[in-house]
Design a protein around this motif. Structure first.
Motif, PDB file in Angstrom:
ATOM      1  N   GLU A  19       1.014  -1.219   0.036  1.00  0.00           N
ATOM      2  CA  GLU A  19       0.194   0.401  -0.293  1.00  0.00           C
ATOM      3  C   GLU A  19       1.105   1.227  -0.213  1.00  0.00           C
ATOM      4  O   GLU A  19       0.476   2.149  -1.035  1.00  0.00           O
ATOM      5  CB  GLU A  19      -1.345  -0.438   0.786  1.00  0.00           C
ATOM      6  CG  GLU A  19      -1.932  -1.428   1.466  1.00  0.00           C
ATOM      7  CD  GLU A  19      -2.956  -1.427   2.930  1.00  0.00           C
ATOM      8  OE1 GLU A  19      -4.067  -1.512   2.192  1.00  0.00           O
ATOM      9  OE2 GLU A  19      -2.130  -1.140   3.521  1.00  0.00           O
ATOM     10  N   VAL A  20       2.087   1.531   0.696  1.00  0.00           N
ATOM     11  CA  VAL A  20       2.878   2.358   0.551  1.00  0.00           C
ATOM     12  C   VAL A  20       3.658   2.322  -0.631  1.00  0.00           C
ATOM     13  O   VAL A  20       3.289   3.608  -1.187  1.00  0.00           O
ATOM     14  CB  VAL A  20       4.048   1.521   1.311  1.00  0.00           C
ATOM     15  CG1 VAL A  20       5.376   3.126   1.514  1.00  0.00           C
ATOM     16  CG2 VAL A  20       3.459   1.771   3.150  1.00  0.00           C
ATOM     17  N   GLU A  21       4.070   1.500  -1.521  1.00  0.00           N
ATOM     18  CA  GLU A  21       4.446   1.581  -2.653  1.00  0.00           C
ATOM     19  C   GLU A  21       2.910   2.181  -3.561  1.00  0.00           C
ATOM     20  O   GLU A  21       3.852   2.593  -4.366  1.00  0.00           O
ATOM     21  CB  GLU A  21       4.792   0.390  -3.163  1.00  0.00           C
ATOM     22  CG  GLU A  21       5.571   0.622  -4.831  1.00  0.00           C
ATOM     23  CD  GLU A  21       6.635  -1.042  -4.383  1.00  0.00           C
ATOM     24  OE1 GLU A  21       7.177  -1.010  -6.264  1.00  0.00           O
ATOM     25  OE2 GLU A  21       6.396  -2.042  -3.828  1.00  0.00           O
ATOM     26  N   VAL A  88      11.107   9.428  -0.578  1.00  0.00           N
ATOM     27  CA  VAL A  88      11.418   9.143  -2.047  1.00  0.00           C
ATOM     28  C   VAL A  88      12.850   9.732  -2.049  1.00  0.00           C
ATOM     29  O   VAL A  88      12.293  10.614  -2.446  1.00  0.00           O
ATOM     30  CB  VAL A  88      10.009   9.386  -2.167  1.00  0.00           C
ATOM     31  CG1 VAL A  88      10.212   9.258  -4.106  1.00  0.00           C
ATOM     32  CG2 VAL A  88       8.749   8.301  -1.567  1.00  0.00           C
ATOM     33  N   TRP A  89      13.118   9.271  -2.879  1.00  0.00           N
ATOM     34  CA  TRP A  89      14.657   9.528  -3.765  1.00  0.00           C
ATOM     35  C   TRP A  89      14.197   9.258  -5.398  1.00  0.00           C
ATOM     36  O   TRP A  89      14.156   8.917  -5.415  1.00  0.00           O
ATOM     37  CB  TRP A  89      15.925   8.968  -2.822  1.00  0.00           C
ATOM     38  CG  TRP A  89      15.995   8.996  -1.519  1.00  0.00           C
ATOM     39  CD1 TRP A  89      15.379   8.029  -1.244  1.00  0.00           C
ATOM     40  CD2 TRP A  89      16.856   9.603  -0.627  1.00  0.00           C
ATOM     41  NE1 TRP A  89      15.490   8.390   0.374  1.00  0.00           N
ATOM     42  CE2 TRP A  89      16.335   9.058   0.276  1.00  0.00           C
ATOM     43  CE3 TRP A  89      16.805  10.636  -0.996  1.00  0.00           C
ATOM     44  CZ2 TRP A  89      17.457  10.224   1.548  1.00  0.00           C
ATOM     45  CZ3 TRP A  89      17.645  11.512  -0.605  1.00  0.00           C
ATOM     46  CH2 TRP A  89      17.893  11.204   1.234  1.00  0.00           C
ATOM     47  N   GLU A  90      13.807  11.164  -5.665  1.00  0.00           N
ATOM     48  CA  GLU A  90      13.517  10.564  -7.188  1.00  0.00           C
ATOM     49  C   GLU A  90      14.913  11.471  -7.554  1.00  0.00           C
ATOM     50  O   GLU A  90      15.246  12.366  -7.314  1.00  0.00           O
ATOM     51  CB  GLU A  90      12.251  11.805  -7.060  1.00  0.00           C
ATOM     52  CG  GLU A  90      12.096  12.009  -9.233  1.00  0.00           C
ATOM     53  CD  GLU A  90      11.221  13.431  -8.904  1.00  0.00           C
ATOM     54  OE1 GLU A  90      11.204  13.599 -10.349  1.00  0.00           O
ATOM     55  OE2 GLU A  90      10.483  13.882  -7.814  1.00  0.00           O
ATOM     56  N   ARG A  91      15.218  10.481  -8.591  1.00  0.00           N
ATOM     57  CA  ARG A  91      16.651  10.898  -9.730  1.00  0.00           C
ATOM     58  C   ARG A  91      16.156   9.667 -10.515  1.00  0.00           C
ATOM     59  O   ARG A  91      15.561   9.229 -11.197  1.00  0.00           O
ATOM     60  CB  ARG A  91      17.535   9.954  -9.229  1.00  0.00           C
ATOM     61  CG  ARG A  91      18.261   9.468  -9.107  1.00  0.00           C
ATOM     62  CD  ARG A  91      17.398   8.321  -8.218  1.00  0.00           C
ATOM     63  NE  ARG A  91      18.207   6.617  -7.550  1.00  0.00           N
ATOM     64  CZ  ARG A  91      17.697   5.562  -8.949  1.00  0.00           C
ATOM     65  NH1 ARG A  91      17.624   6.156  -9.682  1.00  0.00           N
ATOM     66  NH2 ARG A  91      18.702   4.635  -8.279  1.00  0.00           N
ATOM     67  N   ARG A  92      16.407  10.698 -12.299  1.00  0.00           N
ATOM     68  CA  ARG A  92      16.139  10.026 -13.661  1.00  0.00           C
ATOM     69  C   ARG A  92      17.618   8.924 -13.807  1.00  0.00           C
ATOM     70  O   ARG A  92      17.796   9.146 -14.988  1.00  0.00           O
ATOM     71  CB  ARG A  92      15.719  11.087 -13.927  1.00  0.00           C
ATOM     72  CG  ARG A  92      14.904  11.771 -14.173  1.00  0.00           C
ATOM     73  CD  ARG A  92      14.639  12.738 -15.180  1.00  0.00           C
ATOM     74  NE  ARG A  92      15.192  12.021 -16.870  1.00  0.00           N
ATOM     75  CZ  ARG A  92      13.601  11.353 -17.085  1.00  0.00           C
ATOM     76  NH1 ARG A  92      13.349  11.137 -16.938  1.00  0.00           N
ATOM     77  NH2 ARG A  92      13.938  11.035 -18.762  1.00  0.00           N
ATOM     78  N   LEU A 123      11.949   4.929  -0.533  1.00  0.00           N
ATOM     79  CA  LEU A 123      11.091   4.719  -1.874  1.00  0.00           C
ATOM     80  C   LEU A 123      12.455   5.061  -2.793  1.00  0.00           C
ATOM     81  O   LEU A 123      12.656   6.193  -2.111  1.00  0.00           O
ATOM     82  CB  LEU A 123      10.291   4.265  -1.869  1.00  0.00           C
ATOM     83  CG  LEU A 123       9.562   3.487  -1.373  1.00  0.00           C
ATOM     84  CD1 LEU A 123       8.190   4.172  -0.232  1.00  0.00           C
ATOM     85  CD2 LEU A 123       8.158   3.026  -2.249  1.00  0.00           C
ATOM     86  N   ILE A 124      12.288   4.604  -4.164  1.00  0.00           N
ATOM     87  CA  ILE A 124      13.485   5.305  -5.266  1.00  0.00           C
ATOM     88  C   ILE A 124      12.224   5.445  -5.931  1.00  0.00           C
ATOM     89  O   ILE A 124      11.648   4.358  -6.708  1.00  0.00           O
ATOM     90  CB  ILE A 124      14.760   4.240  -5.813  1.00  0.00           C
ATOM     91  CG1 ILE A 124      15.404   4.475  -4.653  1.00  0.00           C
ATOM     92  CG2 ILE A 124      14.593   4.730  -6.674  1.00  0.00           C
ATOM     93  CD1 ILE A 124      16.959   3.416  -5.184  1.00  0.00           C
ATOM     94  N   SER A 125      12.146   6.517  -7.134  1.00  0.00           N
ATOM     95  CA  SER A 125      11.473   7.268  -7.899  1.00  0.00           C
ATOM     96  C   SER A 125      12.400   7.281  -8.898  1.00  0.00           C
ATOM     97  O   SER A 125      13.595   7.266  -8.861  1.00  0.00           O
ATOM     98  CB  SER A 125      10.230   8.163  -7.641  1.00  0.00           C
ATOM     99  OG  SER A 125      10.018   8.757  -8.680  1.00  0.00           O
ATOM    100  N   PHE A 133      13.029   0.397  -1.239  1.00  0.00           N
ATOM    101  CA  PHE A 133      14.459   0.429  -0.980  1.00  0.00           C
ATOM    102  C   PHE A 133      14.207   0.032   0.294  1.00  0.00           C
ATOM    103  O   PHE A 133      14.537   0.356   1.698  1.00  0.00           O
ATOM    104  CB  PHE A 133      14.539   2.545  -0.961  1.00  0.00           C
ATOM    105  CG  PHE A 133      15.887   2.493  -1.172  1.00  0.00           C
ATOM    106  CD1 PHE A 133      17.022   1.769  -1.031  1.00  0.00           C
ATOM    107  CD2 PHE A 133      16.544   3.707  -0.648  1.00  0.00           C
ATOM    108  CE1 PHE A 133      18.517   1.854  -1.293  1.00  0.00           C
ATOM    109  CE2 PHE A 133      17.834   3.939  -1.121  1.00  0.00           C
ATOM    110  CZ  PHE A 133      18.679   2.889  -1.746  1.00  0.00           C
ATOM    111  N   PRO A 134      14.684  -1.101   0.191  1.00  0.00           N
ATOM    112  CA  PRO A 134      14.567  -1.165   1.324  1.00  0.00           C
ATOM    113  C   PRO A 134      16.103  -1.836   2.900  1.00  0.00           C
ATOM    114  O   PRO A 134      17.321  -1.635   2.063  1.00  0.00           O
ATOM    115  CB  PRO A 134      14.370  -3.745   1.429  1.00  0.00           C
ATOM    116  CG  PRO A 134      15.171  -3.428   0.196  1.00  0.00           C
ATOM    117  CD  PRO A 134      14.791  -2.164  -0.382  1.00  0.00           C
TER     118      PRO A 134
END
Length: 139
Positions: A19-21, A88-92, A123-125, A133-134
């Motif tokens: 649910e988090v993801e 959440v770590w967002e990076r392309r 998590l990683i976006s 991201f465990p």
């Protein structure tokens, strides 16, 4: 999962990791820039109507940067009456974590523990979606 309104999100507890993801995928989705997100969860596992992006965070958590960020997060947690935070770590980039991702996740997790902030998940976006991201990946 479709994008929930703030009212809908507040009424739907986020209990499981799936649910988090799913919530992060619905709200943030695939990466479009390098930034860091914080979602706040109350004591009943419901998302608070507060989502904070942090653009252009430092490339390294060294030099007390993680500790400074954790102290600011603690202030927000207290003001919002949050019980937990999701990062959440967002990076392309591709799905696999980088050394910088692991360094930040580890340092910020440690700094938050020291501040008494409960981190529900990280998590990683990435360019193709969102992934869990465990801690085993960064500890």
């Amino acid at each position: 999962m479709s994008l929930p309104s703030a009212e809908e999100a507040r009424s739907m507890p986020i209990v499981t990791d799936d649910e988090v993801e799913a919530r992060v995928a619905a709200l943030i989705g695939s990466a479009c820039r390098r930034q860091f997100w914080m979602l706040f969860i109350d004591g009943d596992d419901r998302q608070l109507p507060l989502i904070m992006p942090v653009a252009d965070y430092p490339t390294s958590p060294a030099g007390g940067r993680a500790e400074l960020l954790a102290s600011r997060i603690k202030e927000i947690v207290d003001l919002a009456d949050a019980a937990q935070v999701i990062f959440v770590w967002e990076r392309r980039l591709a799905e696999a974590s980088t050394q910088a991702d692991r360094a930040w996740a580890s340092a910020l997790g440690d700094a938050c523990r020291a501040e008494g902030v409960s981190v529900r998940a990280q998590l990683i976006s990435h360019r193709s979606g969102v992934r869990w991201f465990p801690p085993d990946d960064y500890l």
